[in-house]
Scaffold this motif. Structure first.
Motif, PDB file in Angstrom:
ATOM      1  N   VAL A 127      -7.292   4.461  -0.312  1.00  0.00           N
ATOM      2  CA  VAL A 127      -7.298   3.332  -1.250  1.00  0.00           C
ATOM      3  C   VAL A 127      -5.878   2.802  -1.446  1.00  0.00           C
ATOM      4  N   LEU A 128      -4.921   3.706  -1.679  1.00  0.00           N
ATOM      5  CA  LEU A 128      -3.537   3.292  -1.896  1.00  0.00           C
ATOM      6  C   LEU A 128      -3.017   2.496  -0.703  1.00  0.00           C
ATOM      7  N   ASN A 129      -3.229   3.011   0.497  1.00  0.00           N
ATOM      8  CA  ASN A 129      -2.679   2.344   1.666  1.00  0.00           C
ATOM      9  C   ASN A 129      -3.461   1.100   2.040  1.00  0.00           C
ATOM     10  N   THR A 130      -4.743   1.034   1.682  1.00  0.00           N
ATOM     11  CA  THR A 130      -5.493  -0.200   1.880  1.00  0.00           C
ATOM     12  C   THR A 130      -4.929  -1.308   0.992  1.00  0.00           C
ATOM     13  N   SER A 169      -2.472   1.910  10.620  1.00  0.00           N
ATOM     14  CA  SER A 169      -2.615   3.159  11.373  1.00  0.00           C
ATOM     15  C   SER A 169      -2.759   4.352  10.440  1.00  0.00           C
ATOM     16  N   TRP A 170      -2.083   4.311   9.279  1.00  0.00           N
ATOM     17  CA  TRP A 170      -2.232   5.401   8.306  1.00  0.00           C
ATOM     18  C   TRP A 170      -3.666   5.458   7.778  1.00  0.00           C
ATOM     19  N   VAL A 171      -4.231   4.302   7.465  1.00  0.00           N
ATOM     20  CA  VAL A 171      -5.594   4.267   6.940  1.00  0.00           C
ATOM     21  C   VAL A 171      -6.573   4.805   7.980  1.00  0.00           C
ATOM     22  N   ILE A 172      -6.468   4.293   9.204  1.00  0.00           N
ATOM     23  CA  ILE A 172      -7.390   4.735  10.255  1.00  0.00           C
ATOM     24  C   ILE A 172      -7.172   6.212  10.574  1.00  0.00           C
ATOM     25  N   GLY A 173      -5.906   6.623  10.680  1.00  0.00           N
ATOM     26  CA  GLY A 173      -5.607   8.019  10.985  1.00  0.00           C
ATOM     27  C   GLY A 173      -6.096   8.974   9.912  1.00  0.00           C
ATOM     28  N   TRP A 191       3.062  -2.616  -9.963  1.00  0.00           N
ATOM     29  CA  TRP A 191       2.779  -1.665  -8.887  1.00  0.00           C
ATOM     30  C   TRP A 191       2.825  -0.228  -9.400  1.00  0.00           C
ATOM     31  N   LYS A 192       3.799   0.084 -10.245  1.00  0.00           N
ATOM     32  CA  LYS A 192       3.970   1.463 -10.703  1.00  0.00           C
ATOM     33  C   LYS A 192       2.976   1.859 -11.794  1.00  0.00           C
ATOM     34  N   LEU A 193       2.471   0.881 -12.547  1.00  0.00           N
ATOM     35  CA  LEU A 193       1.570   1.211 -13.650  1.00  0.00           C
ATOM     36  C   LEU A 193       0.296   1.907 -13.177  1.00  0.00           C
ATOM     37  N   PRO A 194      -0.418   1.409 -12.161  1.00  0.00           N
ATOM     38  CA  PRO A 194      -1.618   2.141 -11.719  1.00  0.00           C
ATOM     39  C   PRO A 194      -1.308   3.551 -11.230  1.00  0.00           C
ATOM     40  N   PHE A 195      -0.199   3.740 -10.551  1.00  0.00           N
ATOM     41  CA  PHE A 195       0.170   5.070 -10.082  1.00  0.00           C
ATOM     42  C   PHE A 195       0.452   5.994 -11.257  1.00  0.00           C
ATOM     43  N   THR A 196       1.115   5.452 -12.301  1.00  0.00           N
ATOM     44  CA  THR A 196       1.381   6.242 -13.502  1.00  0.00           C
ATOM     45  C   THR A 196       0.080   6.639 -14.189  1.00  0.00           C
ATOM     46  N   LEU A 197      -0.854   5.694 -14.292  1.00  0.00           N
ATOM     47  CA  LEU A 197      -2.133   5.995 -14.918  1.00  0.00           C
ATOM     48  C   LEU A 197      -2.930   7.003 -14.094  1.00  0.00           C
ATOM     49  N   TYR A 198      -2.825   6.896 -12.768  1.00  0.00           N
ATOM     50  CA  TYR A 198      -3.507   7.863 -11.906  1.00  0.00           C
ATOM     51  C   TYR A 198      -2.993   9.279 -12.174  1.00  0.00           C
ATOM     52  N   LEU A 199      -1.677   9.446 -12.254  1.00  0.00           N
ATOM     53  CA  LEU A 199      -1.115  10.765 -12.526  1.00  0.00           C
ATOM     54  C   LEU A 199      -1.522  11.261 -13.909  1.00  0.00           C
TER      55      LEU A 199
END
Length: 330
Positions: free
Chosen positions: A51-54, A28-32, A260-268
Motif C-alpha cells: 500500500v505504501l509503495n503503491t 518493481s518493489w510492489v511487484i517484487g 505525507w508524515k501524518l499517515p505514517f505517524t498514525l500508522y505507528l
C-alpha cells in the motif's frame, strides 16, 4: 517562444525524465513484494508495504504528469487551479530537498545520504539509492525552473510590481498562518539542535533526520516571513516575486511533508510495530503535522487572495480554458 519559455520547457522535460527511474523502482518493489522476490521494509507486513509503495507510485506518476503538463500543449487546456495545486505540492516536497542534498553531502557520512522519509529500506542497493536521489533532486530542480515559466505565462500580472504598490491583495489577510508557522519552526529547530522535550525514543534520532527537520524549519520561517509581507505589504518596494516565491515554496513544504508524515505517524500509533518507531512522541508529532497541514493550506489561500487582489478576479471556480495554440497558455 522567449528565453523563459525555452528554459521552462527544458526544466519540465528534465524533471519528468529524472523521476522516471524512481517510478520504475517503486513499481518493481510492489511487484517484487507481491511475488515474494523483494524484501519488506522494517515495521511493515506485505500489505502495508505494498500500500505504501503503491501510494508513492501514484505520487511519482502524478509528478511526471504535472511536469509534462507545465510544458506540453495539452497542459495548457487543463484548468489552472488543479494543476497549480499539484505543482504546489510537488515543489513543496522536492525543492526543499535541494539545500538538504547539498548540506547532506557535506555533513552526513558517505553511507547515509539524503532520504525521503518513511519509504526508506535498509536493504536498498546502492545503485537504487543513487537513482532515487537523482530523481528527487532532478525533479526539484526541473520544477523550480518549469513552474515559474508556466505561472508567468498563465497569470503574468500576479508577479509584476512591488509590495506596497496597491497590488498586494486584500488588506485584511489573517496573520495567524505566519504565527503558527513560526511556532512549528521553533519546535522543529529545537529538535534539530538536539532538544529532548517531546522526544520519546532518543536512540532513534540520527543526523539525517535532524538535518531534514532543520531544513524544514528554515522553510517554515521563510514562509512565515513571506506570508506576513504579502498580507501587510511591507517592506515596501520589495519585488513581489520574492515573497510570492518564498511563500509558495515554504507553504508547500509545510503542507506536503506533514501530509505525507501524518499517515505514517498514525500508522505507528495504531499498529505499534515492534521493529519501527519515530524519535518523537507520536501524539506531539501528529498534532504538529495537523497544524502544519492547516497552516500550509491557509498560506495557499493567502496566495490565491493575493492573486485575486492583484488581477481583480474572483476566487471562485475558474472556468475551463478553451483550446490554445501549441506551447501557449490560455
Amino acid at each position: 517562444m522567449d528565453l523563459w519559455d525555452r528554459t521552462g520547457r527544458i526544466g519540465g522535460y528534465g524533471a519528468a525524465l529524472a523521476l522516471t527511474p524512481y517510478l520504475v523502482i517503486k513499481v518493481s518493489w510492489v511487484i517484487g513484494s507481491l511475488l515474494g522476490l523483494a524484501p519488506i521494509g522494517a515495521g511493515f507486513d506485505v500489505t502495508g508495504w505494498v500500500v505504501l509503495n503503491t501510494v508513492t507510485v501514484g505520487m511519482a506518476a502524478t509528478g511526471i504528469a504535472v511536469a509534462l503538463a507545465l510544458v506540453r500543449p495539452w497542459g495548457a487546456r487543463l484548468p489552472g487551479r488543479p494543476l497549480a495545486f499539484c505543482a504546489w505540492v510537488g515543489t513543496g516536497f522536492l525543492v526543499p530537498l535541494l539545500p538538504y542534498a547539498v548540506l547532506g553531502s557535506l555533513l552526513l557520512p558517505s553511507d547515509d545520504g539524503p532520504r525521503s522519509g518513511a519509504d526508506d529500506d535498509p536493504a536498498m542497493p546502492g545503485w537504487e539509492a543513487v537513482l532515487v536521489q537523482i530523481g528527487f533532486v532532478g525533479m526539484g530542480l526541473g520544477l523550480a525552473v518549469a513552474l515559474p515559466a508556466y505561472l508567468r505565462r498563465r497569470w503574468p500580472g500576479v508577479f509584476a510590481g512591488r509590495t506596497g504598490d496597491g497590488g498586494s491583495g486584500p488588506p485584511r489577510v489573517p496573520p495567524w498562518p505566519a504565527v503558527t508557522a513560526v511556532a512549528i519552526a521553533a519546535v522543529w529547530l529545537y529538535w534539530a539542535a538536539g532538544g529532548t522535550a517531546g522526544i520519546a525514543h532518543p536512540a532513534e534520532r540520527d543526523l539525517t533526520g535532524r538535518l531534514l527537520t532543520g531544513v524544514l524549519s528554515g522553510w517554515s520561517l521563510l514562509a512565515a516571513a513571506a506570508t506576513w509581507t504579502i498580507a501587510r505589504g511591507r517592506p515596501a518596494r520589495l519585488p513581489r516575486r520574492v515573497p510570492l516565491a518564498l511563500c509558495w515554496l515554504g507553504s508547500g513544504a509545510l503542507f506536503a511533508w506533514s501530509a505525507w508524515k501524518l499517515p505514517f505517524t498514525l500508522y505507528l500509533a495504531l499498529a505499534r510495530p515492534a521493529d519501527a518507531a519515530l524519535p518523537e512522541n507520536l501524539l506531539v508529532a501528529a498534532v504538529l503535522h495537523v497544524v502544519a497541514v492547516g497552516t500550509g493550506a491557509a498560506m495557499l489561500r493567502t496566495l490565491v487572495r493575493a492573486r485575486a487582489g492583484r488581477e481583480g478576479v474572483p476566487t471562485g471556480p475558474e472556468p475551463a480554458p478553451g483550446p490554445s495554440p501549441a506551447g501557449a497558455s490560455p
